[in-house]
Design a protein around this motif. Structure first.
Motif, short mmCIF file in Angstrom:
data_model
loop_
_atom_site.label_atom_id
_atom_site.label_comp_id
_atom_site.label_asym_id
_atom_site.label_seq_id
_atom_site.Cartn_x
_atom_site.Cartn_y
_atom_site.Cartn_z
N ILE A 55 28.62 104.59 -31.97
CA ILE A 55 27.56 103.78 -31.36
C ILE A 55 28.07 102.40 -30.97
CG2 ILE A 55 25.36 102.60 -31.81
CD1 ILE A 55 24.57 105.04 -33.51
N LEU A 56 28.74 101.72 -31.91
CA LEU A 56 29.22 100.36 -31.62
C LEU A 56 30.37 100.35 -30.61
CD1 LEU A 56 29.09 98.66 -35.14
CD2 LEU A 56 27.49 98.42 -33.26
N ALA A 59 28.13 102.62 -27.15
CA ALA A 59 26.74 102.39 -26.72
C ALA A 59 26.29 100.94 -26.85
CB ALA A 59 25.80 103.29 -27.52
N PHE A 60 26.99 100.14 -27.65
CA PHE A 60 26.59 98.76 -27.86
C PHE A 60 27.36 97.83 -26.94
CE2 PHE A 60 27.24 94.67 -30.14
CZ PHE A 60 25.92 94.24 -30.16
N GLN A 61 26.64 96.98 -26.22
CA GLN A 61 27.26 96.02 -25.31
C GLN A 61 27.01 94.60 -25.81
OE1 GLN A 61 29.18 96.89 -22.76
NE2 GLN A 61 28.79 99.07 -23.20
N PRO A 62 27.99 93.96 -26.46
CA PRO A 62 27.78 92.59 -26.97
C PRO A 62 27.61 91.60 -25.83
CG PRO A 62 30.06 93.25 -27.22
CD PRO A 62 29.32 94.46 -26.76
N THR A 63 26.77 90.58 -26.07
CA THR A 63 26.51 89.56 -25.03
C THR A 63 27.13 88.22 -25.36
OG1 THR A 63 24.40 89.00 -26.14
CG2 THR A 63 24.33 90.67 -24.37
N GLU A 67 28.72 88.24 -31.28
CA GLU A 67 28.36 89.66 -31.36
C GLU A 67 29.60 90.55 -31.23
OE1 GLU A 67 25.38 90.46 -28.46
OE2 GLU A 67 23.77 89.48 -29.60
N THR A 68 30.53 90.16 -30.37
CA THR A 68 31.78 90.92 -30.22
C THR A 68 32.56 90.90 -31.52
OG1 THR A 68 31.90 90.36 -27.87
CG2 THR A 68 33.93 91.10 -28.94
N ALA A 71 30.70 93.14 -34.05
CA ALA A 71 30.85 94.57 -33.76
C ALA A 71 32.24 95.06 -34.12
CB ALA A 71 30.56 94.84 -32.28
#
Length: 387
Positions: A55-56, A59-63, A67-68, A71
């Protein structure tokens, strides 16, 4: 009065000693249950690790850069966890096959316990960079408390060590004093929940194990009454016939021969009349023990009634059965039973017959009974057979 001399303190010490003894009596069963639970939990943990990584990663897009960073750290923790759990699965299966399986299980249990807590603390520590949430620590405390059977005192020490690490670790990325204090207090509550869950479930499982043991003990006692002769400790007629029927089924399947021996103590009434029934009981016990000693583990000896014993010689043709009977007769003839000031000489009359799987037991019994009658009629202290 010293504290150790106070009645309440003495009762507490006595309770703790008795509780510790009971815990020791169930530790093997608890370890076995834990091994089964740990194997299942390891597979679930591995699946969760791989799901979170997927998922990370896809599917997960850090902004933001935070967050990056978060993740990447979470993916790294779950990757390390997946590798570690995979190794634990192999270690668990290997430990189950080793001779010291229970000892290996205890080590694996403790390693798994600390791994889950450390993993939960690591997740919470990284989460503090973007959130005040400490749910992972709640989950691991609850899961371990519910799924891992651990002695309350052991669990208390392990949870205490884990909480100290938690207390220190979350301060690395959580800079808000109020949030940090709140999280530490909540963490303490989670630890208390875990300890309470562990304690309740441990005592519940211990009670179940002890109750099952008591039921098994009662069943064994009932079986002893139903199937064993109180005086000699040999199986009774009912159990012997049950085992005989099993052997007949084997004979039909594999087409082998077996033999039946019927033993009778010569002049036993004279022994009872001369020395008394208590001495006669001792004679029966001695004869039963000596004859049983001459048999193989697979053979079956039972008390047929009074001074008669019956033997099933498994996979033994009648010729060998006669030889076994003669060996028993000689052993009994050469022994003397010492009771108080008496030295009692005993002899046996023995009948031997072949067990025929094509006919019912009654046919074979009539033959062995006829052979015993011949032994008695021909002067006693001898072995006779009937084809």
């Amino acid at each position: 009065m010293a504290i150790s001399e106070k009645p309440l303190f003495k009762k507490l010490i006595q309770f703790l000693k008795e509780d510790s003894i009971l815990n020791q009596t169930v530790k093997n069963e608890m370890l076995t249950k834990n091994m089964q639970r740990i194997i299942g939990f390891e597979l679930v943990t591995l699946l969760v690790n791989l799901t979170v990584i997927a998922i990370l990663s896809f599917a997960f897009q850090p902004t933001t850069s935070v967050e990056t960073w978060w993740a990447n750290r979470i993916v790294m923790l779950h990757s390390v966890s997946a590798i570690w759990v995979s190794l634990m699965c192999l270690i668990t299966m290997y430990g189950n096959r080793k001779k010291n399986r229970l000892f290996n299980t205890k080590i694996i249990q403790n390693i798994f316990f600390m791994y889950i807590l450390v993993f939960g603390i690591a997740l919470v520590t990284v989460d503090q960079a973007i959130t005040s949430n400490i749910t992972p620590f709640l989950l691991v405390c609850t899961i371990i408390g519910v799924f891992i059977l651990n002695r309350p005192i052991d669990a208390f020490v392990q949870y205490l060590v884990a909480y100290i690490f938690f207390f220190i670790a979350i301060a690395q990325y959580q800079t808000e004093p109020a949030v940090l204090t709140s999280n530490r207090l909540n963490g303490l509550v989670f630890v208390a929940i875990g300890i309470c869950a562990t304690t309740l479930i441990w005592y519940s499982e211990r009670s179940n194990i002890l109750q099952k043991r008591e039921i098994l003990d009662q069943q064994k006692k009932l079986e002893s009454v139903a199937y064993y002769d109180d005086l000699t400790g040999l199986i009774n007629r009912r159990k012997w016939i049950e085992l005989l029927n099993e052997e007949i089924e084997r004979m039909k399947r594999y087409r082998h021969s077996s033999s039946i021996l019927l033993l009778d103590i010569d002049n036993f009434k004279v022994i009872n009349d001369q020395y008394g029934h208590p001495i006669g009981d001792i004679v029966l016990q001695e004869i039963a023990a000596l004859v049983k000693k001459e048999l193989r583990i697979c053979d079956r000896i039972g008390r047929w009634g009074g001074e008669e014993f019956i033997i099933l010689l498994v996979e033994t043709p009648i010729k060998e059965g006669i030889a076994v009977g003669e060996k028993m007769r000689t052993a009994i003839e050469t022994m003397a039973i010492a009771v108080d000031s008496h030295s009692i000489k005993i002899t046996l009359s023995i009948g031997v017959a072949s067990l025929d799987c094509e006919k019912d037991f009654l046919t074979s019994y009539k033959k062995v009974d006829q052979a015993l009658y011949l032994a008695k009629n021909n002067g006693r202290n001898r072995v006779e057979f009937c084809q």
